[in-house]
Scaffold this motif. Structure first.
Motif, PDB file in Angstrom:
ATOM      1  N   GLU A  27       0.835  -1.212   0.000  1.00 24.57           N
ATOM      2  CA  GLU A  27       0.000   0.000   0.000  1.00 24.57           C
ATOM      3  C   GLU A  27       0.862   1.253   0.000  1.00 24.57           C
ATOM      4  O   GLU A  27       0.498   2.263  -0.594  1.00 24.57           O
ATOM      5  CB  GLU A  27      -0.945   0.006   1.208  1.00 24.57           C
ATOM      6  CG  GLU A  27      -2.099  -0.961   1.042  1.00 24.57           C
ATOM      7  CD  GLU A  27      -3.261  -0.689   2.008  1.00 24.57           C
ATOM      8  OE1 GLU A  27      -3.253   0.340   2.711  1.00 24.57           O
ATOM      9  OE2 GLU A  27      -4.179  -1.538   2.031  1.00 24.57           O
ATOM     10  N   THR A  44      -5.523  -4.544  -0.605  1.00 24.29           N
ATOM     11  CA  THR A  44      -4.767  -5.582   0.090  1.00 24.29           C
ATOM     12  C   THR A  44      -5.675  -6.374   1.021  1.00 24.29           C
ATOM     13  O   THR A  44      -6.680  -5.860   1.512  1.00 24.29           O
ATOM     14  CB  THR A  44      -3.594  -5.013   0.913  1.00 24.29           C
ATOM     15  OG1 THR A  44      -4.103  -4.292   2.026  1.00 24.29           O
ATOM     16  CG2 THR A  44      -2.702  -4.116   0.068  1.00 24.29           C
ATOM     17  N   GLU A  46      -1.012 -11.789  10.445  1.00 24.41           N
ATOM     18  CA  GLU A  46      -0.092 -10.752  10.899  1.00 24.41           C
ATOM     19  C   GLU A  46       1.079 -11.445  11.562  1.00 24.41           C
ATOM     20  O   GLU A  46       0.897 -12.204  12.521  1.00 24.41           O
ATOM     21  CB  GLU A  46      -0.787  -9.823  11.902  1.00 24.41           C
ATOM     22  CG  GLU A  46       0.170  -8.809  12.500  1.00 24.41           C
ATOM     23  CD  GLU A  46      -0.459  -7.957  13.601  1.00 24.41           C
ATOM     24  OE1 GLU A  46      -1.674  -7.716  13.562  1.00 24.41           O
ATOM     25  OE2 GLU A  46       0.291  -7.552  14.510  1.00 24.41           O
ATOM     26  N   ARG A  77       4.747  -4.775  19.403  1.00 27.90           N
ATOM     27  CA  ARG A  77       3.354  -4.310  19.516  1.00 27.90           C
ATOM     28  C   ARG A  77       2.592  -4.878  18.323  1.00 27.90           C
ATOM     29  O   ARG A  77       3.166  -5.017  17.251  1.00 27.90           O
ATOM     30  CB  ARG A  77       3.264  -2.775  19.440  1.00 27.90           C
ATOM     31  CG  ARG A  77       3.965  -2.013  20.551  1.00 27.90           C
ATOM     32  CD  ARG A  77       3.250  -2.143  21.898  1.00 27.90           C
ATOM     33  NE  ARG A  77       3.975  -1.443  22.946  1.00 27.90           N
ATOM     34  CZ  ARG A  77       5.024  -1.942  23.609  1.00 27.90           C
ATOM     35  NH1 ARG A  77       5.474  -3.147  23.321  1.00 27.90           N
ATOM     36  NH2 ARG A  77       5.623  -1.252  24.544  1.00 27.90           N
ATOM     37  N   PRO A  78       1.311  -5.174  18.490  1.00 24.70           N
ATOM     38  CA  PRO A  78       0.527  -5.587  17.311  1.00 24.70           C
ATOM     39  C   PRO A  78       0.571  -4.494  16.236  1.00 24.70           C
ATOM     40  O   PRO A  78       0.642  -3.309  16.550  1.00 24.70           O
ATOM     41  CB  PRO A  78      -0.890  -5.733  17.870  1.00 24.70           C
ATOM     42  CG  PRO A  78      -0.735  -5.891  19.337  1.00 24.70           C
ATOM     43  CD  PRO A  78       0.503  -5.137  19.714  1.00 24.70           C
ATOM     44  N   LEU A  79       0.527  -4.906  14.971  1.00 23.59           N
ATOM     45  CA  LEU A  79       0.619  -3.936  13.876  1.00 23.59           C
ATOM     46  C   LEU A  79      -0.657  -3.130  13.722  1.00 23.59           C
ATOM     47  O   LEU A  79      -0.615  -1.957  13.357  1.00 23.59           O
ATOM     48  CB  LEU A  79       0.935  -4.687  12.571  1.00 23.59           C
ATOM     49  CG  LEU A  79       1.078  -3.858  11.304  1.00 23.59           C
ATOM     50  CD1 LEU A  79       2.225  -2.860  11.427  1.00 23.59           C
ATOM     51  CD2 LEU A  79       1.306  -4.757  10.092  1.00 23.59           C
ATOM     52  N   ASN A  80      -1.793  -3.757  13.999  1.00 19.86           N
ATOM     53  CA  ASN A  80      -3.084  -3.079  13.813  1.00 19.86           C
ATOM     54  C   ASN A  80      -3.235  -2.492  12.428  1.00 19.86           C
ATOM     55  O   ASN A  80      -3.674  -1.353  12.263  1.00 19.86           O
ATOM     56  CB  ASN A  80      -3.273  -1.969  14.861  1.00 19.86           C
ATOM     57  CG  ASN A  80      -3.526  -2.546  16.232  1.00 19.86           C
ATOM     58  OD1 ASN A  80      -4.220  -3.556  16.361  1.00 19.86           O
ATOM     59  ND2 ASN A  80      -2.960  -1.944  17.264  1.00 19.86           N
ATOM     60  N   PHE A  81      -2.831  -3.245  11.419  1.00 23.07           N
ATOM     61  CA  PHE A  81      -2.943  -2.761  10.049  1.00 23.07           C
ATOM     62  C   PHE A  81      -4.358  -2.976   9.537  1.00 23.07           C
ATOM     63  O   PHE A  81      -4.924  -4.056   9.670  1.00 23.07           O
ATOM     64  CB  PHE A  81      -1.958  -3.510   9.155  1.00 23.07           C
ATOM     65  CG  PHE A  81      -2.120  -3.211   7.692  1.00 23.07           C
ATOM     66  CD1 PHE A  81      -1.625  -2.032   7.166  1.00 23.07           C
ATOM     67  CD2 PHE A  81      -2.775  -4.095   6.850  1.00 23.07           C
ATOM     68  CE1 PHE A  81      -1.779  -1.748   5.821  1.00 23.07           C
ATOM     69  CE2 PHE A  81      -2.936  -3.824   5.505  1.00 23.07           C
ATOM     70  CZ  PHE A  81      -2.433  -2.642   4.987  1.00 23.07           C
ATOM     71  N   GLN A  82      -4.907  -1.941   8.991  1.00 24.38           N
ATOM     72  CA  GLN A  82      -6.226  -2.045   8.374  1.00 24.38           C
ATOM     73  C   GLN A  82      -6.071  -1.638   6.919  1.00 24.38           C
ATOM     74  O   GLN A  82      -5.657  -0.518   6.627  1.00 24.38           O
ATOM     75  CB  GLN A  82      -7.199  -1.112   9.118  1.00 24.38           C
ATOM     76  CG  GLN A  82      -8.586  -1.034   8.517  1.00 24.38           C
ATOM     77  CD  GLN A  82      -9.444  -2.247   8.848  1.00 24.38           C
ATOM     78  OE1 GLN A  82      -8.937  -3.284   9.248  1.00 24.38           O
ATOM     79  NE2 GLN A  82     -10.741  -2.140   8.663  1.00 24.38           N
ATOM     80  N   PRO A  83      -6.337  -2.559   5.962  1.00 24.10           N
ATOM     81  CA  PRO A  83      -6.192  -2.197   4.549  1.00 24.10           C
ATOM     82  C   PRO A  83      -6.999  -0.951   4.218  1.00 24.10           C
ATOM     83  O   PRO A  83      -8.103  -0.759   4.737  1.00 24.10           O
ATOM     84  CB  PRO A  83      -6.746  -3.423   3.820  1.00 24.10           C
ATOM     85  CG  PRO A  83      -6.547  -4.555   4.765  1.00 24.10           C
ATOM     86  CD  PRO A  83      -6.750  -3.962   6.128  1.00 24.10           C
TER      87      PRO A  83
END
Ligand SMILES: [Zn+2]
Ligand SMILES: [Zn+2]
Lengths: 281, 284
Positions: free
Chosen positions: A166, A174, A179, B271-277
């Protein structure tokens, strides 16, 4: 509307460790067969989404390891699969006739902790860059597609890979099916769920094709490869390569195709047979 | 309502012996391991199903046994989100105040529980682990970590000895014994079907009693005592511990989380990435 899909294994939901192709144990064999099935099913899900979104052809490049990882018995009958070794070019069939490039089973590039199984090509490489832009395997393919005016539209895999794509390609769709928690662990959705998410994302990606810029580089292209360990002899540079130091070489090229030919020694005159031959009947 | 489920293999109905992964490469052992992974997945799925029936909206499943890749995913309820693999950043990553409750499927009793099937704490070299003087096994440690975040330990399924330990520690916890350990290497086991039925019912019940269960919280500072079966520790080289003798060491930490970081040297920066597309982000 032809979509070109490159696949890898490391970013498939349910896979968390390196594929071991030496271990002949039953346990390892069973695991590998299972993971090939999961890969095929994610590929099918992506293709299904592309077709629903308007694709007429989906060509899949079986990109992991020796290039024979997708379980062919399970592949959707509408697909065509490139597989095998000693290939004539980097992404056979990726050219201006494609409407978009996609990636399934994607892992993050080298030096992306705690991405799951992050690497670029092999674990010996610290970084690849093109005109100063750091790229992983998928970014590298996205620039090759860009040479043909083809946008990178879709990435499924580790959240760290999705973030990477991205950032490189604004507007691409995506799907983070997992994760990475460390290089060897992950939080993942179930393989059935990943297929559902991938199918949806792929269909959505078809709607964005016109809005995503193909990745272009201004010539000349300078590719730089940095190794983790001292690997190169500055006094004996390989053909077409400029050895900067024991860890680093560069290749200068007119465009991405010229670069790939120099990098891998491909024959620039290669033409796929489907471009010249049609059966008479 | 997110439920955090830890899993282990030793307390699954139908399993009675240690899993021999690397040493026994026989077909017989391979076949048995494959089968037991399916059984584990079935029990976890039964729990997931019961939790959803009881009101859970998300279930995080930690594949906790051995190499961290034991649950047969092809037999797992697809609503589960799975944590698996090695070199994890924490023993129970993502167990925090956002969870409504936690529980354990496939539980075995703690080290030293004579008569229990496959009893141990973490590994066979540990004789006993005590926290503020309370002897805790893996189940108790999980309950204490959850308790740190105010999360109650609500469900324990596995060997009856483990279930009893859970009830002794946590009043109100819902248990589902699926086997009755008769020695370290023997057990009276429920059938596979009965085990799954019991687990499903207990999981559904657990969701209903969450509010009635007090989180199990250790007082600060947490004093840890680590006793080993064999002489293990070097008084000359104690590290962060106080070595009392070759079998025993102690350590104190502000809380249980800090203690876990000290024991296992987890990376403190994870830390968790907390990725949100981007395409799924709500436009603001
Ligand atoms: Zn790969
Ligand atoms: Zn275990």
């Amino acid at each position: 509307m032809k979509i070109y899909v490159v696949t890898d294994l490391e970013g498939v939901a349910g896979v968390y460790q390196w594929e071991n192709r030496e271990d002949q144990s039953l346990e390892n064999m069973e695991r590998r067969l299972r993971q090939r099935r999961w890969l095929a099913q994610e590929v099918n899900a992506a293709a299904d989404g592309f077709f629903s979104g308007g694709a007429t052809d989906v060509w899949v490049n079986d990109g992991h390891g020796p290039g024979y990882t997708i379980d062919m018995s399970l592949v959707d009958s509408r697909l065509r699969i490139f597989h095998g070794g000693q290939r004539p070019d980097y992404c056979t069939g990726l050219d201006e006739t494609c409407a978009g490039l996609a990636s399934v089973g994607t892992h993050a590039k080298a030096e992306t902790p705690p991405g799951n199984l992050y690497h670029t090509m092999g674990t010996s490489i610290r970084n690849y860059s093109l005109n100063g832009i750091s790229v992983g395997e998928t970014g590298y393919q996205a620039f090759l597609a860009g040479h043909f005016g083809v946008p990178f539209i879709f990435c499924a895999g580790d959240a760290y890979a999705c973030r990477e794509m991205e950032e490189l390609v604004p507007g691409c769709v995506t799907v983070a099916v997992k994760e990475g928690l460390s290089r060897l662990s992950a939080k993942t959705v179930h393989p059935l769920k990943s297929r559902e998410m991938i199918r949806q994302g792929a269909e959505e990606a078809m709607k964005r094709i016109g809005d995503i810029e193909p990745l272009k580089l201004d010539p000349p292209i300078v590719f730089r490869c940095e190794f983790v360990e001292p690997t190169l002899d500055p006094d004996n540079p390989p053909p077409d390569k400029r050895v900067i130091d024991t860890h680093t070489f560069e290749i200068e090229a007119g465009d991405m195709v010229d670069f790939m030919n120099k990098m891998y020694g491909f024959d620039p005159d290669y033409t796929p047979v489907w471009k010249t031959y049609r059966p008479v009947n | 309502m997110k439920f955090y489920m830890m899993t282990d293999l030793e307390g699954v109905a139908g399993v009675y012996q240690w899993e021999s992964g690397s040493t026994d490469t026989s077909l017989e052992n391979h076949e048995r391991r494959c089968r037991q992974r399916i059984w584990l997945a079935e029990e976890v799925s039964a729990a997931v199903d019961g939790l959803y029936a009881g009101g859970a909206t998300a279930v995080l499943v930690n594949d906790g046994h051995g190499a961290g890749y034991t649950i047969d995913l092809d037999h797992l309820d697809p609503r589960a989100v799975i944590i698996h693999g090695q070199q994890r950043p924490f023993w129970l990553p993502f167990l925090d105040e956002t969870c409504a409750a936690t529980g354990l499927v496939g539980a075995h009793a703690k080290a030293g529980t004579e008569g229990a099937n496959l009893y141990h704490t973490m590994s066979l070299d540990i004789r006993d682990w005590q926290f503020n003087g309370i002897s805790l096994g893996e189940m108790g440690l999980q309950a204490a970590i959850a308790g740190h975040y105010g999360v109650p330990f609500a469900l324990c399924t596995g060997d009856a000895h483990a279930c009893k330990q859970a009830e002794d520690l946590i009043p109100g916890v819902v248990t589902a014994p699926v086997k009755y350990g008769t020695s370290r290497l023997s057990a009276l086991s429920c059938s596979r079907e009965e085990a799954c039925n019991r687990i499903r019912a207990a999981a559904e019940q657990a969701m209903k009693v969450i509010d009635d269960i007090e989180p199990f919280k250790l007082q600060s500072p947490v004093h840890f005592r680590d006793e080993r079966v064999e002489p293990t520790f070097d008084e000359e080289d104690p590290g962060e511990f106080t070595v009392l003798d070759a079998h025993t060491r102690e350590m104190e930490a502000d809380d249980i989380i800090e203690l876990m970081y000290k024991i296992y040297s987890y990376p403190r920066d994870w830390r968790p990435l907390n990725f949100q597309p981007a395409w799924l982000r709500k436009s603001s």
